[in-house]
Design a protein around this motif. Structure first.
Motif, PDB file in Angstrom:
ATOM      1  N   GLY A  67       0.788  -1.229   0.000  1.00  0.00           N
ATOM      2  CA  GLY A  67       0.000   0.000   0.000  1.00  0.00           C
ATOM      3  C   GLY A  67       0.815   1.271   0.000  1.00  0.00           C
ATOM      4  O   GLY A  67       0.250   2.376  -0.024  1.00  0.00           O
ATOM      5  N   LYS A 150      -7.289   4.161   4.344  1.00  0.00           N
ATOM      6  CA  LYS A 150      -8.077   3.102   4.989  1.00  0.00           C
ATOM      7  C   LYS A 150      -9.564   3.292   4.710  1.00  0.00           C
ATOM      8  O   LYS A 150     -10.296   2.330   4.437  1.00  0.00           O
ATOM      9  CB  LYS A 150      -7.824   3.095   6.492  1.00  0.00           C
ATOM     10  N   ARG A 153     -10.282   2.331   1.255  1.00  0.00           N
ATOM     11  CA  ARG A 153     -10.353   0.868   1.141  1.00  0.00           C
ATOM     12  C   ARG A 153     -11.713   0.357   1.604  1.00  0.00           C
ATOM     13  O   ARG A 153     -12.305  -0.529   0.972  1.00  0.00           O
ATOM     14  CB  ARG A 153      -9.228   0.222   1.954  1.00  0.00           C
ATOM     15  N   TYR A 157     -13.642  -1.452  -1.230  1.00  0.00           N
ATOM     16  CA  TYR A 157     -13.451  -2.900  -1.092  1.00  0.00           C
ATOM     17  C   TYR A 157     -14.460  -3.510  -0.126  1.00  0.00           C
ATOM     18  O   TYR A 157     -15.381  -4.214  -0.541  1.00  0.00           O
ATOM     19  CB  TYR A 157     -12.021  -3.212  -0.633  1.00  0.00           C
ATOM     20  N   GLU A 167      -9.092  -8.543  -4.923  1.00  0.00           N
ATOM     21  CA  GLU A 167      -8.152  -8.984  -3.896  1.00  0.00           C
ATOM     22  C   GLU A 167      -8.174 -10.503  -3.762  1.00  0.00           C
ATOM     23  O   GLU A 167      -7.124 -11.150  -3.661  1.00  0.00           O
ATOM     24  CB  GLU A 167      -8.510  -8.326  -2.563  1.00  0.00           C
ATOM     25  N   THR A 183      -3.241  -6.220  -3.878  1.00  0.00           N
ATOM     26  CA  THR A 183      -3.830  -5.097  -4.611  1.00  0.00           C
ATOM     27  C   THR A 183      -3.048  -3.815  -4.330  1.00  0.00           C
ATOM     28  O   THR A 183      -2.320  -3.702  -3.343  1.00  0.00           O
ATOM     29  CB  THR A 183      -5.290  -4.885  -4.204  1.00  0.00           C
ATOM     30  N   ILE A 185      -4.031  -0.939  -3.318  1.00  0.00           N
ATOM     31  CA  ILE A 185      -4.398  -0.184  -2.117  1.00  0.00           C
ATOM     32  C   ILE A 185      -3.772  -0.763  -0.857  1.00  0.00           C
ATOM     33  O   ILE A 185      -3.647  -0.079   0.158  1.00  0.00           O
ATOM     34  CB  ILE A 185      -5.932  -0.104  -1.975  1.00  0.00           C
ATOM     35  N   SER A 187      -3.257  -3.800   2.288  1.00  0.00           N
ATOM     36  CA  SER A 187      -4.157  -4.356   3.307  1.00  0.00           C
ATOM     37  C   SER A 187      -4.233  -3.414   4.505  1.00  0.00           C
ATOM     38  O   SER A 187      -3.345  -2.585   4.740  1.00  0.00           O
ATOM     39  CB  SER A 187      -3.650  -5.726   3.775  1.00  0.00           C
TER      40      SER A 187
END
Length: 455
Positions: A67, A150, A153, A157, A167, A183, A185, A187
């Motif tokens: 990320g 975050k 995300r 997601y 993902e 991915t 972005i 985790s």
């Protein structure tokens, strides 16, 4: 008479493109600190496109520290040594410009489209965040943007319908130590675990001039622009040599059946294969295959699934090309009352037909024509994503040759029906793919049911 006249205009345009090769005159200049500068004069409008590629994406990250590249896409807009927070956008907009940035697995890109009299402003802003971002960065600012990412995300997601598809697919398509396993972005765990020192170290290595290329296209004077770039960028010191990505082979030797339950109304099927990297043999052929399968209402899968059988809401096939490898994906959403097994049966049948008997010359030519029209349309623009400034950067990074326009287009114009069939047979096997079903909660009977693995 009106339509006859239009026909001759189109005919003349086609003949012109067939007889003359694409010419995008450019100058390539390298600063002493290693910054690659690409310049293209286009005086059709009093505008300029400034396009910066940092040769870093999520593929440069490490497991446990993902990320970072995307985090920096945010941090680069938060102020630098001589640009107060929030003023990057304000100053550009006041000058009549617009800007944006994007990150993927292979690179990070920032661009500005501006009136030609605002070129120096854009160069000042880009040089300041390349050379002096750390002067204005601190742990609090990093934490603030970490929280923004975050939240992004969560929105893109965790809380978006079908949002965990990519993902889930990448984790099963590539081994854990492959840089395409995660991915862009990153985790939540990795974003939380990153220290301020980790972030600073990442910037110093990857955001140096020797790991970047600057492309400027539009209403410019080449020598004056070189002098202007030297003025703003030459004093930025070169960084350490960036180590090449040590990626294990991208291979998939089994069929993986996956299942996710989600807060969705309709089940959706994702079928994914590992395919050749961008600009490698097979890449263009699979693009043409995508058009034959789902490029318009007369395409094979759309005609069969959506129109004839009426069992799918939509269907899309595409080659997602990358520097290390690519992914070929077919995505189809079932209509209410139908299962993903029904969609899978039709998709398998159509792929088998392509593998056993090449598509018609008419199908291939139509797809090539569509690609050529799209390609030439992009060349009408100097800026943004996919314009001439961006393409010069792309070709330099991926091929080492900024003047790859004709070679790129010729890849597609050389594709034959047998080529499409051969590449489908080679790279889209039935026993080496990832098959993901996303179904409404409690509706697992709608999924592909060959021993599905859990999330």
């Amino acid at each position: 008479m009106k339509y006859l006249f239009s026909f001759f205009i189109i005919l003349n345009a086609v003949v012109f493109t067939q007889e003359k090769e694409i010419e995008v005159a450019y100058t390539h200049h390298v600063l002493d600190n290693g910054l690659n500068l690409l310049l293209h004069e286009d005086h059709s409008t009093p505008t300029v496109a400034v396009n910066v590629w940092y040769h870093v994406g999520s593929a440069n990250e490490k497991p446990g520290r993902t990320g970072f590249a995307h985090l920096f896409e945010h941090l680069m807009f938060e102020g630098s040594g001589n640009v107060p927070e929030g003023m990057f956008d304000n100053w550009l907009e006041a000058a009549g410009g617009q800007n944006n940035g994007s990150t993927n697995g292979d690179r990070t890109n920032y661009w500005e489209n501006i009136p030609s009299n605002a070129l120096e402003l854009a160069l000042f802003l880009e040089s300041d965040r390349m050379g002096y971002l750390l002067d204005d960065m601190n742990p609090e600012k990093v934490d603030g943007q970490r929280d923004v990412v975050k939240n992004e995300r969560r929105q893109s997601y965790e809380n978006r319908p079908y949002g965990l598809a990519w993902e889930t697919i990448y984790k099963h398509l590539y081994p854990e130590d492959h840089p395409y396993n995660w991915t862009t972005i990153g985790s939540m765990e990795d974003l939380s675990a990153a220290s301020y020192e980790d972030v600073v170290e990442f910037f110093k290595l990857y955001y140096a001039p020797n790991n970047a290329s600057l492309s400027i296209a539009g209403d410019i004077n080449t020598q004056e622009t070189i002098d202007m770039v030297e003025k703003w960028f030459a004093e930025i010191p070169s960084g350490k040599p960036v180590p090449p990505i040590d990626a294990p082979p991208a291979e998939l030797n089994e069929k993986k059946i996956l299942l996710l339950e989600d807060k969705v109304q309709l089940p959706r099927l994702y079928i994914t294969w590992i395919t050749p990297a961008q600009y490698h043999p097979g890449d263009a052929e699979l693009d043409i295959l995508s058009s034959i399968l789902t490029g318009g209402k007369n395409s094979r899968l759309y005609q069969k699934l959506v129109y004839d059988l009426q069992i799918a809401q939509d269907v899309n096939a595409f080659q997602s090309s990358g520097r290390l490898s690519s992914q070929y994906m077919i995505i189809a959403t079932a209509r209410a009352g139908h299962t993903l097994e029904e969609l899978m049966t039709v998709i398998d049948e159509e792929l088998s037909k392509i593998k056993e008997e090449p598509p018609t010359q008419r199908e291939v030519q139509r797809s090539v024509n569509q690609y050529e029209a799209s390609f030439l349309n992009r060349l009408q623009s100097i800026g943004g994503f996919g314009g001439k400034a961006d393409l010069l950067n792309r070709y330099l990074y991926f091929t080492g040759n900024p003047d790859y326009f004709n070679e790129d287009l010729k890849r597609y114009k050389a594709v034959s029906p047998k080529d499409v069939s051969a590449m489908a047979k080679t790279y889209l096997p039935g026993n080496a793919k990832v098959v993901l079903s996303i179904v409404p909660e409690g509706k697992t009977d709608l999924a592909i049911n060959e021993n599905p693995e859990g999330k």
